[in-house]
Write a protein that holds these residues in place. Sequence first.
Motif, mmCIF file in Angstrom:
data_model
loop_
_atom_site.group_PDB
_atom_site.id
_atom_site.type_symbol
_atom_site.label_atom_id
_atom_site.label_comp_id
_atom_site.label_asym_id
_atom_site.label_seq_id
_atom_site.Cartn_x
_atom_site.Cartn_y
_atom_site.Cartn_z
ATOM 1 N N VAL A 1 0.844 -1.205 0.000
ATOM 2 C CA VAL A 1 0.000 0.000 0.000
ATOM 3 C C VAL A 1 0.875 1.250 0.000
ATOM 4 N N ALA A 2 1.946 1.227 0.800
ATOM 5 C CA ALA A 2 2.848 2.382 0.877
ATOM 6 C C ALA A 2 3.521 2.639 -0.466
ATOM 7 N N PHE A 3 3.872 1.578 -1.202
ATOM 8 C CA PHE A 3 4.419 1.755 -2.546
ATOM 9 C C PHE A 3 3.426 2.502 -3.432
ATOM 10 N N CYS A 4 2.159 2.080 -3.370
ATOM 11 C CA CYS A 4 1.124 2.734 -4.182
ATOM 12 C C CYS A 4 0.973 4.202 -3.787
ATOM 13 N N TYR A 5 0.907 4.466 -2.486
ATOM 14 C CA TYR A 5 0.766 5.843 -2.015
ATOM 15 C C TYR A 5 1.966 6.689 -2.427
ATOM 16 N N SER A 6 3.162 6.131 -2.346
ATOM 17 C CA SER A 6 4.361 6.901 -2.678
ATOM 18 C C SER A 6 4.385 7.279 -4.148
ATOM 19 N N GLU A 7 4.052 6.321 -5.011
ATOM 20 C CA GLU A 7 4.062 6.629 -6.442
ATOM 21 C C GLU A 7 2.952 7.610 -6.799
ATOM 22 N N LEU A 8 1.743 7.331 -6.335
ATOM 23 C CA LEU A 8 0.620 8.201 -6.689
ATOM 24 C C LEU A 8 0.743 9.569 -6.021
ATOM 25 N N GLY A 9 1.266 9.605 -4.794
ATOM 26 C CA GLY A 9 1.408 10.871 -4.098
ATOM 27 C C GLY A 9 2.445 11.773 -4.726
ATOM 28 N N THR A 10 3.452 11.205 -5.390
ATOM 29 C CA THR A 10 4.432 12.044 -6.075
ATOM 30 C C THR A 10 3.956 12.437 -7.471
ATOM 31 N N LEU A 11 3.054 11.667 -8.048
ATOM 32 C CA LEU A 11 2.431 12.063 -9.314
ATOM 33 C C LEU A 11 1.407 13.175 -9.101
ATOM 34 N N ILE A 12 0.640 13.051 -8.000
ATOM 35 C CA ILE A 12 -0.466 13.976 -7.723
ATOM 36 C C ILE A 12 -0.284 14.560 -6.324
ATOM 37 N N PRO A 13 0.622 15.531 -6.140
ATOM 38 C CA PRO A 13 0.845 16.090 -4.796
ATOM 39 C C PRO A 13 -0.240 17.089 -4.425
ATOM 40 N N ALA B 1 8.531 11.047 -11.275
ATOM 41 C CA ALA B 1 7.900 10.623 -10.024
ATOM 42 C C ALA B 1 8.647 9.423 -9.475
ATOM 43 N N TRP B 2 8.459 9.176 -8.173
ATOM 44 C CA TRP B 2 8.996 7.960 -7.574
ATOM 45 C C TRP B 2 8.209 6.770 -8.116
ATOM 46 N N ARG B 3 8.881 5.696 -8.487
ATOM 47 C CA ARG B 3 8.215 4.536 -9.070
ATOM 48 C C ARG B 3 8.419 3.302 -8.190
ATOM 49 N N MET B 4 7.333 2.619 -7.914
ATOM 50 C CA MET B 4 7.399 1.434 -7.050
ATOM 51 C C MET B 4 8.058 0.265 -7.773
ATOM 52 N N PRO B 5 8.729 -0.618 -7.028
ATOM 53 C CA PRO B 5 9.235 -1.849 -7.637
ATOM 54 C C PRO B 5 8.106 -2.842 -7.851
ATOM 55 N N LEU B 6 8.320 -3.799 -8.756
ATOM 56 C CA LEU B 6 7.395 -4.911 -9.003
ATOM 57 C C LEU B 6 6.005 -4.449 -9.446
ATOM 58 N N TRP B 7 5.957 -3.328 -10.154
ATOM 59 C CA TRP B 7 4.683 -2.910 -10.746
ATOM 60 C C TRP B 7 4.464 -3.705 -12.023
ATOM 61 N N PRO B 8 3.269 -4.211 -12.350
ATOM 62 C CA PRO B 8 1.985 -4.036 -11.667
ATOM 63 C C PRO B 8 1.631 -5.162 -10.690
ATOM 64 N N ALA B 9 2.601 -6.044 -10.401
ATOM 65 C CA ALA B 9 2.293 -7.178 -9.531
ATOM 66 C C ALA B 9 1.831 -6.728 -8.153
ATOM 67 N N VAL B 10 2.455 -5.654 -7.605
ATOM 68 C CA VAL B 10 2.097 -5.194 -6.262
ATOM 69 C C VAL B 10 0.634 -4.759 -6.182
ATOM 70 N N PRO B 11 0.162 -3.842 -7.046
ATOM 71 C CA PRO B 11 -1.253 -3.455 -6.943
ATOM 72 C C PRO B 11 -2.222 -4.588 -7.260
ATOM 73 N N VAL B 12 -1.872 -5.468 -8.193
ATOM 74 C CA VAL B 12 -2.767 -6.598 -8.511
ATOM 75 C C VAL B 12 -2.926 -7.512 -7.303
ATOM 76 N N ALA B 13 -1.818 -7.840 -6.642
ATOM 77 C CA ALA B 13 -1.883 -8.696 -5.454
ATOM 78 C C ALA B 13 -2.676 -8.012 -4.341
ATOM 79 N N LEU B 14 -2.457 -6.714 -4.173
ATOM 80 C CA LEU B 14 -3.195 -5.985 -3.141
ATOM 81 C C LEU B 14 -4.699 -6.021 -3.397
ATOM 82 N N ILE B 15 -5.101 -5.817 -4.631
ATOM 83 C CA ILE B 15 -6.521 -5.820 -4.966
ATOM 84 C C ILE B 15 -7.156 -7.152 -4.584
ATOM 85 N N ALA B 16 -6.490 -8.246 -4.911
ATOM 86 C CA ALA B 16 -7.038 -9.573 -4.603
ATOM 87 C C ALA B 16 -7.145 -9.797 -3.099
ATOM 88 N N VAL B 17 -6.093 -9.471 -2.377
ATOM 89 C CA VAL B 17 -6.074 -9.714 -0.930
ATOM 90 C C VAL B 17 -7.073 -8.820 -0.205
#
Length: 481
Positions: free
Chosen positions: A74-86, A400-416
Amino acid sequence: MTETISAPQALAPATGPTPQKLKRSIGVVGGTLLTLSCVTPASTLFVVVPDLFSSLGTWTALTIAIGSLLCIGVAFCYSELGTLIPSAGGEYAMVSTLAGRLAGWLVFVLSLLVVMIVPPVIAMGTADYLAPVVHIPAPVAGGAVMLLATLAGLLDLRANAWITGIFLVLEVIAAALVAVLGFAHSERGAGALVHGTVAAEGGGTSTVTAMMVVSGLAIALFITQGFSTAVYLSEELEKPRRNVPRTVLATLAISTAVILVPVVAITMGAPDLDALASGDLGAMVTAWSNSAVGTFVSLCVALAIINAGIVMVIQNSRVLFASARDKAWPEPVNRGLSRLGRFGSPWVATLLVGLPGAAMCFVNLDTLYGVTGVSVTGMYLLVAVAALFSRRGKHREAAAWRMPLWPAVPVALIAVLAYILTQQETQYLLWTGGITAVATLYWALYLRPRKDTRWLVSIPEDAEEDAGEEAGLPAGQPLTA
Protein backbone atom coordinates in the motif's frame (compact mmCIF):
# COMPACT_ATOMS: atom_id res chain seq x y z
CA MET A 1 13.99 20.89 12.10
CA THR A 2 14.19 24.68 12.26
CA GLU A 3 16.10 24.61 8.97
CA THR A 4 13.40 22.66 7.15
CA ILE A 5 10.24 24.25 8.55
CA SER A 6 9.48 27.82 7.65
CA ALA A 7 6.66 29.82 9.14
CA PRO A 8 3.59 29.60 6.92
CA GLN A 9 1.83 32.73 5.77
CA ALA A 10 -1.91 33.20 5.48
CA LEU A 11 -3.01 33.25 1.88
CA ALA A 12 -5.61 35.61 0.52
CA PRO A 13 -8.96 34.10 -0.41
CA ALA A 14 -9.26 33.06 -4.01
CA THR A 15 -10.95 35.64 -6.18
CA GLY A 16 -10.61 34.07 -9.58
CA PRO A 17 -10.50 30.67 -11.25
CA THR A 18 -7.09 29.80 -9.79
CA PRO A 19 -7.61 27.46 -6.81
CA GLN A 20 -6.07 28.32 -3.48
CA LYS A 21 -3.01 26.35 -2.54
CA LEU A 22 -1.42 25.66 0.80
CA LYS A 23 2.05 27.03 1.45
CA ARG A 24 5.01 24.63 1.29
CA SER A 25 6.29 25.19 4.80
CA ILE A 26 7.56 21.87 6.15
CA GLY A 27 10.50 19.65 5.33
CA VAL A 28 10.95 15.92 5.62
CA VAL A 29 11.73 16.08 9.37
CA GLY A 30 8.59 18.03 10.22
CA GLY A 31 6.52 15.92 7.85
CA THR A 32 7.85 12.71 9.37
CA LEU A 33 7.06 13.92 12.90
CA LEU A 34 3.53 14.86 11.90
CA THR A 35 3.01 11.60 10.03
CA LEU A 36 4.40 9.44 12.83
CA SER A 37 2.19 11.31 15.26
CA CYS A 38 -0.84 10.53 13.10
CA VAL A 39 0.00 6.82 13.25
CA THR A 40 0.38 7.55 16.98
CA PRO A 41 2.06 4.23 17.76
CA ALA A 42 1.61 4.32 21.54
CA SER A 43 -2.03 5.32 21.55
CA THR A 44 -2.76 2.72 18.88
CA LEU A 45 -0.90 0.14 20.95
CA PHE A 46 -2.83 0.97 24.11
CA VAL A 47 -6.27 1.76 22.62
CA VAL A 48 -6.78 -0.37 19.49
CA VAL A 49 -4.50 -3.38 20.00
CA PRO A 50 -6.27 -4.57 23.21
CA ASP A 51 -9.37 -5.34 21.10
CA LEU A 52 -7.26 -7.66 18.95
CA PHE A 53 -5.85 -9.36 22.05
CA SER A 54 -9.40 -10.17 23.15
CA SER A 55 -10.21 -11.96 19.88
CA LEU A 56 -6.85 -13.18 18.54
CA GLY A 57 -4.87 -13.83 21.72
CA THR A 58 -1.33 -14.94 21.02
CA TRP A 59 -1.78 -14.46 17.27
CA THR A 60 -2.25 -10.71 17.63
CA ALA A 61 1.39 -10.04 16.79
CA LEU A 62 1.19 -12.33 13.75
CA THR A 63 -1.91 -10.53 12.48
CA ILE A 64 -0.29 -7.11 12.87
CA ALA A 65 2.85 -8.40 11.13
CA ILE A 66 0.81 -9.64 8.16
CA GLY A 67 -1.08 -6.35 8.05
CA SER A 68 2.23 -4.47 8.05
CA LEU A 69 3.51 -6.56 5.12
CA LEU A 70 0.36 -5.67 3.19
CA CYS A 71 0.94 -2.04 4.10
CA ILE A 72 4.34 -2.13 2.38
CA GLY A 73 2.53 -2.68 -0.91
CA VAL A 74 0.00 0.00 0.00
CA ALA A 75 2.85 2.38 0.88
CA PHE A 76 4.42 1.76 -2.55
CA CYS A 77 1.12 2.73 -4.18
CA TYR A 78 0.77 5.84 -2.02
CA SER A 79 4.36 6.90 -2.68
CA GLU A 80 4.06 6.63 -6.44
CA LEU A 81 0.62 8.20 -6.69
CA GLY A 82 1.41 10.87 -4.10
CA THR A 83 4.43 12.04 -6.07
CA LEU A 84 2.43 12.06 -9.31
CA ILE A 85 -0.47 13.98 -7.72
CA PRO A 86 0.84 16.09 -4.80
CA SER A 87 -2.43 17.46 -3.44
CA ALA A 88 -3.98 18.00 -0.01
CA GLY A 89 -6.86 15.90 -1.32
CA GLY A 90 -4.75 12.78 -0.76
CA GLU A 91 -6.40 9.59 -1.98
CA TYR A 92 -9.30 11.20 -3.77
CA ALA A 93 -7.10 13.55 -5.81
CA MET A 94 -4.87 10.65 -6.85
CA VAL A 95 -7.72 8.29 -7.73
CA SER A 96 -9.81 10.95 -9.50
CA THR A 97 -6.90 11.91 -11.71
CA LEU A 98 -5.93 8.35 -12.61
CA ALA A 99 -9.10 6.24 -12.41
CA GLY A 100 -11.92 8.70 -13.03
CA ARG A 101 -14.06 11.19 -11.15
CA LEU A 102 -16.61 8.70 -9.79
CA ALA A 103 -13.88 6.43 -8.39
CA GLY A 104 -12.27 9.49 -6.83
CA TRP A 105 -15.57 10.55 -5.28
CA LEU A 106 -16.06 7.10 -3.72
CA VAL A 107 -12.54 7.21 -2.29
CA PHE A 108 -13.28 10.65 -0.91
CA VAL A 109 -16.39 9.33 0.85
CA LEU A 110 -14.45 6.42 2.37
CA SER A 111 -11.60 8.69 3.43
CA LEU A 112 -14.11 11.11 4.94
CA LEU A 113 -15.58 8.25 6.99
CA VAL A 114 -12.11 7.36 8.21
CA VAL A 115 -11.06 10.92 9.01
CA MET A 116 -14.26 11.63 10.91
CA ILE A 117 -14.32 8.36 12.91
CA VAL A 118 -10.70 7.61 13.80
CA PRO A 119 -9.99 10.71 15.96
CA PRO A 120 -12.90 10.11 18.39
CA VAL A 121 -12.10 6.37 18.49
CA ILE A 122 -8.58 7.17 19.66
CA ALA A 123 -9.66 10.10 21.86
CA MET A 124 -12.04 7.96 23.94
CA GLY A 125 -9.09 5.89 25.10
CA THR A 126 -7.85 8.87 27.12
CA ALA A 127 -10.15 8.09 30.05
CA ASP A 128 -8.53 4.71 30.76
CA TYR A 129 -5.06 6.23 30.97
CA LEU A 130 -6.03 9.26 33.02
CA ALA A 131 -7.59 6.91 35.60
CA PRO A 132 -4.49 6.90 37.88
CA VAL A 133 -4.98 10.67 38.28
CA VAL A 134 -8.68 11.37 37.67
CA HIS A 135 -11.75 9.33 36.71
CA ILE A 136 -13.60 10.72 33.69
CA PRO A 137 -16.24 8.93 31.59
CA ALA A 138 -14.75 7.86 28.23
CA PRO A 139 -17.13 9.96 26.05
CA VAL A 140 -16.48 13.08 28.14
CA ALA A 141 -12.71 12.61 28.04
CA GLY A 142 -12.81 11.90 24.31
CA GLY A 143 -14.90 14.98 23.63
CA ALA A 144 -12.51 17.16 25.62
CA VAL A 145 -9.52 15.80 23.70
CA MET A 146 -11.25 16.51 20.39
CA LEU A 147 -11.96 20.11 21.41
CA LEU A 148 -8.36 20.62 22.53
CA ALA A 149 -7.09 19.10 19.28
CA THR A 150 -9.37 21.42 17.31
CA LEU A 151 -7.91 24.49 19.00
CA ALA A 152 -4.36 23.28 18.33
CA GLY A 153 -5.30 22.51 14.72
CA LEU A 154 -6.05 26.18 14.14
CA LEU A 155 -2.35 27.00 14.68
CA ASP A 156 0.31 26.85 11.98
CA LEU A 157 2.12 23.64 11.06
CA ARG A 158 5.45 24.86 12.37
CA ALA A 159 4.07 25.14 15.90
CA ASN A 160 2.27 21.83 15.57
CA ALA A 161 5.37 20.04 14.29
CA TRP A 162 7.20 20.99 17.50
CA ILE A 163 4.24 20.11 19.75
CA THR A 164 3.71 16.73 18.12
CA GLY A 165 7.45 16.06 18.09
CA ILE A 166 7.67 16.44 21.88
CA PHE A 167 4.61 14.26 22.45
CA LEU A 168 5.96 11.67 20.02
CA VAL A 169 9.14 11.29 22.06
CA LEU A 170 7.07 10.63 25.19
CA GLU A 171 4.91 7.98 23.54
CA VAL A 172 7.91 6.17 22.08
CA ILE A 173 9.47 6.12 25.55
CA ALA A 174 6.24 4.61 26.94
CA ALA A 175 6.13 1.93 24.22
CA ALA A 176 9.81 1.10 24.78
CA LEU A 177 9.27 0.79 28.53
CA VAL A 178 6.37 -1.61 27.97
CA ALA A 179 8.56 -3.70 25.66
CA VAL A 180 11.43 -3.88 28.15
CA LEU A 181 9.12 -4.82 31.05
CA GLY A 182 7.26 -7.41 28.99
CA PHE A 183 10.40 -9.18 27.84
CA ALA A 184 11.88 -9.00 31.36
CA HIS A 185 8.83 -10.78 32.81
CA SER A 186 8.25 -13.38 30.09
CA GLU A 187 5.81 -16.12 31.09
CA ARG A 188 5.98 -18.02 27.81
CA GLY A 189 8.49 -18.55 25.02
CA ALA A 190 8.53 -17.20 21.50
CA GLY A 191 6.76 -20.37 20.36
CA ALA A 192 3.52 -18.93 21.73
CA LEU A 193 3.57 -16.40 18.88
CA VAL A 194 3.05 -19.12 16.27
CA HIS A 195 0.44 -21.12 18.20
CA GLY A 196 -2.81 -19.18 18.16
CA THR A 197 -4.69 -19.49 21.46
CA VAL A 198 -7.07 -17.15 23.24
CA ALA A 199 -8.88 -17.26 26.58
CA ALA A 200 -12.38 -18.75 26.22
CA GLU A 201 -15.38 -16.98 27.76
CA GLY A 202 -16.30 -19.84 30.09
CA GLY A 203 -12.74 -20.50 31.20
CA GLY A 204 -9.94 -22.44 29.54
CA THR A 205 -8.56 -21.68 26.09
CA SER A 206 -9.66 -21.93 22.48
CA THR A 207 -7.77 -22.07 19.20
CA VAL A 208 -7.47 -19.03 16.95
CA THR A 209 -8.25 -19.98 13.34
CA ALA A 210 -6.76 -18.63 10.14
CA MET A 211 -10.12 -17.13 9.18
CA MET A 212 -10.16 -15.18 12.45
CA VAL A 213 -6.78 -13.72 11.48
CA VAL A 214 -8.11 -12.74 8.03
CA SER A 215 -11.10 -11.04 9.65
CA GLY A 216 -8.77 -9.19 12.03
CA LEU A 217 -6.64 -7.87 9.18
CA ALA A 218 -9.05 -4.97 8.61
CA ILE A 219 -8.25 -3.68 12.11
CA ALA A 220 -4.56 -4.52 11.62
CA LEU A 221 -4.52 -2.31 8.51
CA PHE A 222 -6.15 0.43 10.56
CA ILE A 223 -3.43 0.14 13.24
CA THR A 224 -0.66 1.43 10.91
CA GLN A 225 -2.98 3.45 8.66
CA GLY A 226 -1.57 6.88 9.50
CA PHE A 227 1.47 6.60 7.21
CA SER A 228 -0.75 7.96 4.43
CA THR A 229 -0.72 11.37 6.16
CA ALA A 230 2.40 12.21 4.16
CA VAL A 231 0.22 12.23 1.04
CA TYR A 232 -2.27 14.63 2.64
CA LEU A 233 0.65 16.89 3.53
CA SER A 234 2.27 16.61 0.08
CA GLU A 235 0.98 20.06 -0.87
CA GLU A 236 2.79 21.54 2.13
CA LEU A 237 5.96 19.43 1.95
CA GLU A 238 9.01 20.95 0.33
CA LYS A 239 10.20 18.91 -2.67
CA PRO A 240 7.22 16.53 -2.50
CA ARG A 241 8.50 14.09 -5.11
CA ARG A 242 11.54 13.43 -2.97
CA ASN A 243 10.08 13.77 0.51
CA VAL A 244 6.68 12.07 0.12
CA PRO A 245 8.06 8.54 -0.51
CA ARG A 246 10.76 9.02 2.13
CA THR A 247 8.17 10.05 4.69
CA VAL A 248 5.64 7.35 3.77
CA LEU A 249 8.09 4.43 3.82
CA ALA A 250 10.12 5.59 6.83
CA THR A 251 6.98 6.22 8.85
CA LEU A 252 5.60 2.76 8.09
CA ALA A 253 8.87 1.10 9.14
CA ILE A 254 9.23 3.09 12.37
CA SER A 255 5.59 2.78 13.41
CA THR A 256 5.53 -0.95 12.74
CA ALA A 257 8.56 -1.45 14.98
CA VAL A 258 7.18 0.80 17.74
CA ILE A 259 3.88 -1.13 17.75
CA LEU A 260 4.93 -4.70 16.95
CA VAL A 261 7.86 -5.07 19.38
CA PRO A 262 5.75 -4.16 22.46
CA VAL A 263 2.93 -6.42 21.21
CA VAL A 264 5.37 -9.35 21.12
CA ALA A 265 6.62 -8.41 24.60
CA ILE A 266 3.08 -8.16 26.00
CA THR A 267 2.14 -11.52 24.47
CA MET A 268 5.14 -13.18 26.10
CA GLY A 269 4.92 -11.30 29.41
CA ALA A 270 1.16 -11.41 30.16
CA PRO A 271 0.60 -13.39 33.41
CA ASP A 272 -1.97 -15.62 31.68
CA LEU A 273 -4.28 -15.69 28.66
CA ASP A 274 -7.11 -14.15 30.65
CA ALA A 275 -4.95 -11.12 31.42
CA LEU A 276 -3.92 -10.93 27.77
CA ALA A 277 -7.52 -11.07 26.56
CA SER A 278 -8.61 -8.39 29.04
CA GLY A 279 -6.30 -5.92 27.30
CA ASP A 280 -5.65 -3.98 30.52
CA LEU A 281 -2.13 -2.97 29.61
CA GLY A 282 -1.89 -0.37 32.38
CA ALA A 283 -2.51 -3.06 34.99
CA MET A 284 0.15 -5.30 33.40
CA VAL A 285 2.73 -2.52 33.49
CA THR A 286 1.94 -1.85 37.16
CA ALA A 287 2.24 -5.57 37.95
CA TRP A 288 5.58 -5.77 36.16
CA SER A 289 6.97 -2.71 37.96
CA ASN A 290 5.12 -0.50 40.45
CA SER A 291 2.31 2.01 40.55
CA ALA A 292 4.61 4.98 39.84
CA VAL A 293 5.86 3.45 36.59
CA GLY A 294 2.32 2.44 35.68
CA THR A 295 1.12 6.02 36.23
CA PHE A 296 4.00 7.43 34.16
CA VAL A 297 3.21 5.13 31.23
CA SER A 298 -0.50 5.88 31.48
CA LEU A 299 0.09 9.64 31.40
CA CYS A 300 2.46 9.27 28.43
CA VAL A 301 -0.26 7.37 26.59
CA ALA A 302 -2.83 10.05 27.46
CA LEU A 303 -0.49 12.68 25.98
CA ALA A 304 0.03 10.46 22.91
CA ILE A 305 -3.73 10.35 22.37
CA ILE A 306 -3.95 14.14 22.57
CA ASN A 307 -1.04 14.28 20.13
CA ALA A 308 -2.89 11.95 17.76
CA GLY A 309 -6.00 14.09 17.96
CA ILE A 310 -4.03 17.22 17.02
CA VAL A 311 -2.40 15.62 13.99
CA MET A 312 -5.57 13.92 12.80
CA VAL A 313 -7.51 17.17 12.96
CA ILE A 314 -4.71 18.82 10.93
CA GLN A 315 -4.79 16.05 8.34
CA ASN A 316 -8.54 15.77 8.12
CA SER A 317 -9.18 19.49 7.79
CA ARG A 318 -6.92 19.45 4.71
CA VAL A 319 -9.19 16.83 3.12
CA LEU A 320 -12.26 19.04 3.56
CA PHE A 321 -10.31 22.10 2.42
CA ALA A 322 -9.25 20.34 -0.77
CA SER A 323 -12.78 19.05 -1.47
CA ALA A 324 -14.13 22.62 -1.28
CA ARG A 325 -11.35 23.92 -3.51
CA ASP A 326 -12.32 21.19 -5.97
CA LYS A 327 -15.98 22.29 -5.90
CA ALA A 328 -17.48 19.18 -4.29
CA TRP A 329 -20.29 21.14 -2.61
CA PRO A 330 -22.75 23.97 -3.29
CA GLU A 331 -20.88 27.25 -3.67
CA PRO A 332 -21.58 28.74 -0.19
CA VAL A 333 -20.18 25.57 1.40
CA ASN A 334 -17.14 25.63 -0.87
CA ARG A 335 -16.39 29.25 0.07
CA GLY A 336 -16.63 28.49 3.77
CA LEU A 337 -14.49 25.36 3.75
CA SER A 338 -11.74 26.97 1.66
CA ARG A 339 -11.22 29.92 4.02
CA LEU A 340 -7.72 30.17 5.48
CA GLY A 341 -7.02 31.83 8.82
CA ARG A 342 -4.18 34.07 9.92
CA PHE A 343 -1.89 31.08 10.50
CA GLY A 344 -2.53 29.65 7.03
CA SER A 345 -4.74 26.82 8.31
CA PRO A 346 -8.22 26.10 6.89
CA TRP A 347 -10.08 27.16 10.04
CA VAL A 348 -13.66 26.43 8.97
CA ALA A 349 -12.70 22.93 7.81
CA THR A 350 -10.81 22.41 11.07
CA LEU A 351 -13.90 23.25 13.11
CA LEU A 352 -16.09 20.97 10.98
CA VAL A 353 -13.73 18.07 11.67
CA GLY A 354 -13.17 18.69 15.38
CA LEU A 355 -16.66 19.56 16.64
CA PRO A 356 -18.53 16.60 15.07
CA GLY A 357 -15.65 14.41 16.25
CA ALA A 358 -16.34 15.51 19.81
CA ALA A 359 -20.01 14.56 19.40
CA MET A 360 -19.09 11.20 17.88
CA CYS A 361 -17.38 10.21 21.13
CA PHE A 362 -20.86 9.31 22.38
CA VAL A 363 -21.45 6.71 19.61
CA ASN A 364 -21.02 2.94 20.20
CA LEU A 365 -17.31 2.15 19.98
CA ASP A 366 -17.65 -1.28 18.32
CA THR A 367 -19.63 0.24 15.46
CA LEU A 368 -16.98 2.91 14.96
CA TYR A 369 -14.24 0.26 14.88
CA GLY A 370 -16.11 -1.92 12.39
CA VAL A 371 -17.00 0.86 9.95
CA THR A 372 -13.45 2.22 10.10
CA GLY A 373 -11.90 -1.17 9.31
CA VAL A 374 -14.17 -1.65 6.29
CA SER A 375 -13.59 1.92 5.08
CA VAL A 376 -9.79 1.71 5.34
CA THR A 377 -9.73 -1.62 3.48
CA GLY A 378 -12.02 -0.31 0.72
CA MET A 379 -9.99 2.89 0.40
CA TYR A 380 -6.71 0.96 0.06
CA LEU A 381 -8.33 -1.27 -2.57
CA LEU A 382 -9.36 1.71 -4.73
CA VAL A 383 -5.90 3.28 -4.36
CA ALA A 384 -4.39 -0.01 -5.59
CA VAL A 385 -6.77 0.07 -8.58
CA ALA A 386 -5.63 3.63 -9.38
CA ALA A 387 -1.99 2.47 -9.18
CA LEU A 388 -2.66 0.19 -12.15
CA PHE A 389 -3.29 3.35 -14.24
CA SER A 390 -0.31 5.34 -12.95
CA ARG A 391 1.84 4.66 -16.02
CA ARG A 392 -0.59 5.42 -18.80
CA GLY A 393 -0.47 8.39 -21.16
CA LYS A 394 1.28 11.48 -19.84
CA HIS A 395 1.82 9.85 -16.46
CA ARG A 396 4.16 7.29 -18.03
CA GLU A 397 6.80 9.95 -18.63
CA ALA A 398 6.19 12.06 -15.53
CA ALA A 399 9.04 12.59 -13.07
CA ALA A 400 7.90 10.62 -10.02
CA TRP A 401 9.00 7.96 -7.57
CA ARG A 402 8.21 4.54 -9.07
CA MET A 403 7.40 1.43 -7.05
CA PRO A 404 9.24 -1.85 -7.64
CA LEU A 405 7.39 -4.91 -9.00
CA TRP A 406 4.68 -2.91 -10.75
CA PRO A 407 1.98 -4.04 -11.67
CA ALA A 408 2.29 -7.18 -9.53
CA VAL A 409 2.10 -5.19 -6.26
CA PRO A 410 -1.25 -3.45 -6.94
CA VAL A 411 -2.77 -6.60 -8.51
CA ALA A 412 -1.88 -8.70 -5.45
CA LEU A 413 -3.19 -5.99 -3.14
CA ILE A 414 -6.52 -5.82 -4.97
CA ALA A 415 -7.04 -9.57 -4.60
CA VAL A 416 -6.07 -9.71 -0.93
CA LEU A 417 -8.01 -6.62 0.13
CA ALA A 418 -11.14 -7.72 -1.70
CA TYR A 419 -10.98 -11.05 0.15
CA ILE A 420 -10.50 -9.31 3.49
CA LEU A 421 -13.65 -7.28 2.83
CA THR A 422 -15.67 -10.45 2.28
CA GLN A 423 -14.71 -11.65 5.77
CA GLN A 424 -15.99 -8.59 7.65
CA GLU A 425 -19.19 -8.57 9.70
CA THR A 426 -22.33 -7.95 7.66
CA GLN A 427 -23.56 -5.02 9.77
CA TYR A 428 -20.35 -3.06 9.22
CA LEU A 429 -20.43 -3.77 5.49
CA LEU A 430 -24.06 -2.58 5.40
CA TRP A 431 -23.30 0.62 7.33
CA THR A 432 -20.39 1.48 5.05
CA GLY A 433 -22.22 0.36 1.91
CA GLY A 434 -25.31 2.40 2.83
CA ILE A 435 -23.29 5.58 3.33
CA THR A 436 -21.46 4.95 0.06
CA ALA A 437 -24.78 4.41 -1.73
CA VAL A 438 -26.13 7.75 -0.49
CA ALA A 439 -22.91 9.43 -1.63
CA THR A 440 -23.27 7.80 -5.05
CA LEU A 441 -26.76 9.29 -5.34
CA TYR A 442 -25.30 12.71 -4.53
CA TRP A 443 -22.79 12.13 -7.32
CA ALA A 444 -25.45 11.05 -9.80
CA LEU A 445 -28.00 13.76 -8.97
CA TYR A 446 -25.78 16.76 -8.19
CA LEU A 447 -22.13 16.37 -9.18
CA ARG A 448 -22.37 14.51 -12.48
CA PRO A 449 -24.98 16.83 -14.08
CA ARG A 450 -22.68 19.74 -13.17
CA LYS A 451 -19.44 18.13 -14.33
CA ASP A 452 -18.17 21.42 -15.78
CA THR A 453 -18.53 23.32 -12.52
CA ARG A 454 -18.42 20.70 -9.74
CA TRP A 455 -15.89 18.11 -8.57
CA LEU A 456 -13.07 19.65 -10.55
CA VAL A 457 -10.13 17.93 -8.93
CA SER A 458 -7.17 20.28 -9.12
CA ILE A 459 -3.46 20.02 -8.53
CA PRO A 460 -1.64 23.12 -7.20
CA GLU A 461 -0.16 25.09 -10.08
CA ASP A 462 3.33 24.85 -8.61
CA ALA A 463 3.28 21.02 -8.66
CA GLU A 464 4.70 20.54 -12.15
CA GLU A 465 7.23 23.32 -11.64
CA ASP A 466 8.42 21.73 -8.39
CA ALA A 467 8.60 18.34 -10.07
CA GLY A 468 10.69 19.76 -12.89
CA GLU A 469 13.10 21.41 -10.47
CA GLU A 470 13.47 18.16 -8.53
CA ALA A 471 14.15 16.33 -11.79
CA GLY A 472 16.81 18.91 -12.68
CA LEU A 473 14.77 20.65 -15.39
CA PRO A 474 14.36 24.39 -15.89
CA ALA A 475 11.11 25.79 -14.53
CA GLY A 476 8.30 25.44 -17.02
CA GLN A 477 9.95 22.71 -19.12
CA PRO A 478 7.73 19.61 -19.67
CA LEU A 479 8.46 16.68 -17.41
CA THR A 480 10.02 13.52 -18.80
CA ALA A 481 11.36 10.45 -17.09
